[in-house]
Design a protein around this motif. Sequence first.
Motif, PDB file in Angstrom:
ATOM      1  N   TYR A   1      69.454  81.920  44.217  1.00 49.14           N
ATOM      2  CA  TYR A   1      67.997  82.693  44.831  1.00 49.14           C
ATOM      3  C   TYR A   1      67.164  81.123  45.213  1.00 49.14           C
ATOM      4  O   TYR A   1      65.769  81.479  46.034  1.00 49.14           O
ATOM      5  CB  TYR A   1      67.543  83.019  43.542  1.00 49.14           C
ATOM      6  N   GLY A   2      67.061  80.791  44.616  1.00 59.00           N
ATOM      7  CA  GLY A   2      66.081  79.851  44.452  1.00 59.00           C
ATOM      8  C   GLY A   2      65.792  78.579  45.732  1.00 59.00           C
ATOM      9  O   GLY A   2      65.322  78.515  45.864  1.00 59.00           O
ATOM     10  N   GLU A   3      67.578  78.292  46.256  1.00 60.76           N
ATOM     11  CA  GLU A   3      67.513  78.084  47.104  1.00 60.76           C
ATOM     12  C   GLU A   3      66.891  78.647  48.067  1.00 60.76           C
ATOM     13  O   GLU A   3      66.634  77.989  49.866  1.00 60.76           O
ATOM     14  CB  GLU A   3      69.065  77.561  47.367  1.00 60.76           C
ATOM     15  N   PHE A   4      67.353  79.907  48.345  1.00 62.46           N
ATOM     16  CA  PHE A   4      67.042  80.840  49.268  1.00 62.46           C
ATOM     17  C   PHE A   4      65.503  80.559  49.743  1.00 62.46           C
ATOM     18  O   PHE A   4      64.412  80.756  50.811  1.00 62.46           O
ATOM     19  CB  PHE A   4      67.139  82.499  48.936  1.00 62.46           C
ATOM     20  N   ALA A   5      64.806  80.873  48.420  1.00 67.39           N
ATOM     21  CA  ALA A   5      63.626  80.773  48.181  1.00 67.39           C
ATOM     22  C   ALA A   5      62.744  79.388  48.858  1.00 67.39           C
ATOM     23  O   ALA A   5      61.990  79.383  49.991  1.00 67.39           O
ATOM     24  CB  ALA A   5      63.051  81.027  47.224  1.00 67.39           C
ATOM     25  N   LEU A   6      62.836  78.577  47.990  1.00 70.14           N
ATOM     26  CA  LEU A   6      62.836  77.059  49.219  1.00 70.14           C
ATOM     27  C   LEU A   6      63.071  77.435  49.980  1.00 70.14           C
ATOM     28  O   LEU A   6      62.122  76.571  51.085  1.00 70.14           O
ATOM     29  CB  LEU A   6      63.760  76.115  48.458  1.00 70.14           C
ATOM     30  N   ASN A   7      63.849  77.501  51.184  1.00 66.21           N
ATOM     31  CA  ASN A   7      64.278  77.370  52.890  1.00 66.21           C
ATOM     32  C   ASN A   7      62.835  78.328  52.975  1.00 66.21           C
ATOM     33  O   ASN A   7      62.676  77.973  54.400  1.00 66.21           O
ATOM     34  CB  ASN A   7      65.948  77.567  52.952  1.00 66.21           C
ATOM     35  N   TYR A   8      63.605  79.944  52.695  1.00 67.56           N
ATOM     36  CA  TYR A   8      62.819  80.481  53.269  1.00 67.56           C
ATOM     37  C   TYR A   8      60.996  79.851  53.315  1.00 67.56           C
ATOM     38  O   TYR A   8      60.281  79.927  53.763  1.00 67.56           O
ATOM     39  CB  TYR A   8      62.118  82.289  52.284  1.00 67.56           C
TER      40      TYR A   8
END
Length: 197
Positions: free
Chosen positions: A14-21
């Motif tokens: 989720y954290g990686e997704f949020a950073l990319n987003y």
Amino acid sequence: MNKKLKSIKTDSEYGEFALNYKAISGNTITIEELRRRTYVEALYDQDGKMWAGYTVNCEHPLVYISDLPQEMEQHTLCHSANEVVEGGSIWVKNELSDFDRGYVFLIASWKAFTTRKRYYMAGARNSKIAKRQKFVFPNVLFEGKTDKFDYLCVLYCRREYIFVQIVLILLRYWVIQPIKRRINGVKDIAMSVASKF
């Protein structure tokens, strides 16, 4: 295509997704917000690198309906929230091919269709993104300034229209964009050859 979509389940994902987003869209989404989404999926390569992602949501409160100005609460769609699925937080890295981009948008639309909700809704806080979304969403529920945002555009369509969206996505990313790239490549070669004379 050596990339695979998979559901996100851990806080680190989720954290990686949020950073990319945030890096792609400029918007923020928290791990807690992602946990509340019905589906959160990302496109990974064989080395485990995340290349794209999207969310599809049926959980209440619905994000786009809660973002609307108070005067919109009387709209029929706001009273039909149990019949709404949201597509959102979609991002793709620039390096992705047109085929892969199309694949991500196609799967996100199909996932929304499989929820069997009557309406499919999307939104944007950026007019450039809203312009792209208007290509595949025929109805604008709201566009303008709200108490929360300087700009918000909320769009929707009926479930059946998702098939039209899929055709539009296929045409754009798997037919039109590749043809444009080839034409531009031929033009570049022609200009290069012409400049030598």
